[in-house]
Scaffold this motif. Structure first.
Motif, mmCIF file in Angstrom:
data_model
loop_
_atom_site.group_PDB
_atom_site.id
_atom_site.type_symbol
_atom_site.label_atom_id
_atom_site.label_comp_id
_atom_site.label_asym_id
_atom_site.label_seq_id
_atom_site.Cartn_x
_atom_site.Cartn_y
_atom_site.Cartn_z
ATOM 1 N N PRO A 69 0.818 -1.227 0.000
ATOM 2 C CA PRO A 69 0.000 0.000 0.000
ATOM 3 C C PRO A 69 0.848 1.273 0.000
ATOM 4 N N ARG A 70 1.962 1.259 0.741
ATOM 5 C CA ARG A 70 2.847 2.422 0.764
ATOM 6 C C ARG A 70 3.524 2.619 -0.591
ATOM 7 N N PHE A 71 3.902 1.518 -1.235
ATOM 8 C CA PHE A 71 4.476 1.617 -2.576
ATOM 9 C C PHE A 71 3.489 2.278 -3.532
ATOM 10 N N ARG A 72 2.229 1.827 -3.478
ATOM 11 C CA ARG A 72 1.221 2.372 -4.385
ATOM 12 C C ARG A 72 1.059 3.868 -4.197
ATOM 13 N N GLU A 73 1.008 4.299 -2.950
ATOM 14 C CA GLU A 73 0.841 5.730 -2.672
ATOM 15 C C GLU A 73 2.042 6.535 -3.154
ATOM 16 N N GLY A 74 3.240 6.022 -2.904
ATOM 17 C CA GLY A 74 4.449 6.745 -3.305
ATOM 18 C C GLY A 74 4.578 6.873 -4.808
ATOM 19 N N PRO A 159 10.564 13.523 -1.248
ATOM 20 C CA PRO A 159 11.312 12.560 -0.433
ATOM 21 C C PRO A 159 10.592 11.222 -0.327
ATOM 22 N N GLU A 160 9.269 11.229 -0.359
ATOM 23 C CA GLU A 160 8.514 9.974 -0.284
ATOM 24 C C GLU A 160 8.787 9.109 -1.506
ATOM 25 N N THR A 167 13.337 1.693 -1.243
ATOM 26 C CA THR A 167 12.796 0.485 -0.625
ATOM 27 C C THR A 167 12.613 -0.625 -1.647
ATOM 28 N N ILE A 168 12.250 -0.270 -2.888
ATOM 29 C CA ILE A 168 12.156 -1.270 -3.950
ATOM 30 C C ILE A 168 13.530 -1.884 -4.213
ATOM 31 N N VAL A 169 14.552 -1.038 -4.234
ATOM 32 C CA VAL A 169 15.916 -1.527 -4.406
ATOM 33 C C VAL A 169 16.278 -2.471 -3.260
ATOM 34 N N GLU A 170 15.884 -2.107 -2.049
ATOM 35 C CA GLU A 170 16.189 -2.944 -0.887
ATOM 36 C C GLU A 170 15.491 -4.306 -0.995
ATOM 37 N N ALA A 171 14.278 -4.319 -1.562
ATOM 38 C CA ALA A 171 13.570 -5.584 -1.763
ATOM 39 C C ALA A 171 14.340 -6.479 -2.730
ATOM 40 N N ILE A 236 0.157 -1.227 -9.351
ATOM 41 C CA ILE A 236 0.236 0.212 -9.576
ATOM 42 C C ILE A 236 -0.417 0.616 -10.883
ATOM 43 N N ASP A 237 -1.033 -0.339 -11.585
ATOM 44 C CA ASP A 237 -1.565 -0.068 -12.917
ATOM 45 C C ASP A 237 -2.616 1.037 -12.887
#
Length: 247
Positions: A69-74, A159-160, A167-171, A236-237
């Protein structure tokens, strides 16, 4: 957990992605076409893996899923950037529009690198970058550009958004157990099964997860391939038909 990648029944987004894999394969039959960009990404990922000293905020794949959910918002913030540079409002950004976008964002990128990014992210080869493809392209641009020479965060969004990309890179780094800048089947199996035994995935589910990333069936997954699959997992589509179903 309803959205668990390790459950016997994949979540709707992942199940939908599995159905699209067949149509995707025809777009990934020329690995040499992407070798230059993927080599740069491998080097970058190895550097990041070394600098992190193996430390990660993720302990299991479910830890990543909980952040969807945080990914989608960002990532929604990128929509405004996309619409700004889609000058003819046709739902895609062509090569010339992309060059204007990169210039406006003040990323210092060579002409050859822009071409590499464009063609490597235009997976349906329609000579136009759609929204999901633009997210991938912007993330790669952010990742490969030296952040010490410019304030990339303020230029690409906020910044978000920077935190989302990081965070995607960290995944990806969590899944890259070998630290060689790409994912292997054993890496994914280890992440899904060994990091958290109580969330162990059935073998057929693990194989499906890897196939969703390994579109060219090479047995290894670049960050670029991972990113396309990851965005489909996150969901995210846009309201339009997903780009991966088009020819």
């Amino acid at each position: 957990m309803k959205d668990s990648v390790g459950s016997a029944q994949p979540c709707p987004v992942l199940k939908s992605l599995s159905n699209k894999v067949g149509s995707l394969l025809c777009f990934w039959n020329a690995p040499k076409k992407y070798r230059r960009l993927d080599t740069k990404l491998e080097i970058k990922m190895m550097e990041l893996k070394r600098s992190s000293s193996g430390k990660s905020n993720f302990r299991s794949i479910n830890g990543i899923i909980l952040k969807f959910p945080r990914f989608r918002e960002g990532l929604k913030e990128i929509k405004g950037v996309f619409e700004q540079f889609d000058e003819d409002s046709n739902g895609t950004i062509d090569l010339e529009e992309l060059k204007k976008c990169i210039k406006k964002l003040q990323f210092h990128v060579k002409e050859e690198e822009i071409d590499d990014l464009f063609h490597s992210c235009d997976v349906d080869e329609k000579e136009g970058i759609q929204f999901n493809e633009f997210i991938v392209l912007l993330c790669l641009l952010y990742l490969l550009t030296d952040s010490s020479s410019s304030d990339n965060t303020s230029k690409i969004g906020s910044p978000e958004l920077e935190a989302t990309f990081n965070t995607i890179v960290e995944a990806f780094l969590f899944l890259d157990k070998s630290g060689d800048g790409k994912l292997h089947k054993k890496d994914v199996i280890k992440a899904l099964n060994e990091e958290c035994p109580c969330e162990k995935s059935p073998s057929h589910v693990t194989r499906t997860r890897f196939k969703e990333m390994d579109w060219d069936r090479s047995g290894k997954v670049s960050f670029r391939q991972f990113l396309f699959a990851f965005l489909d997992w996150v969901g995210i589509d846009t309201d339009n038909e997903n780009h991966t179903t088009k020819r």
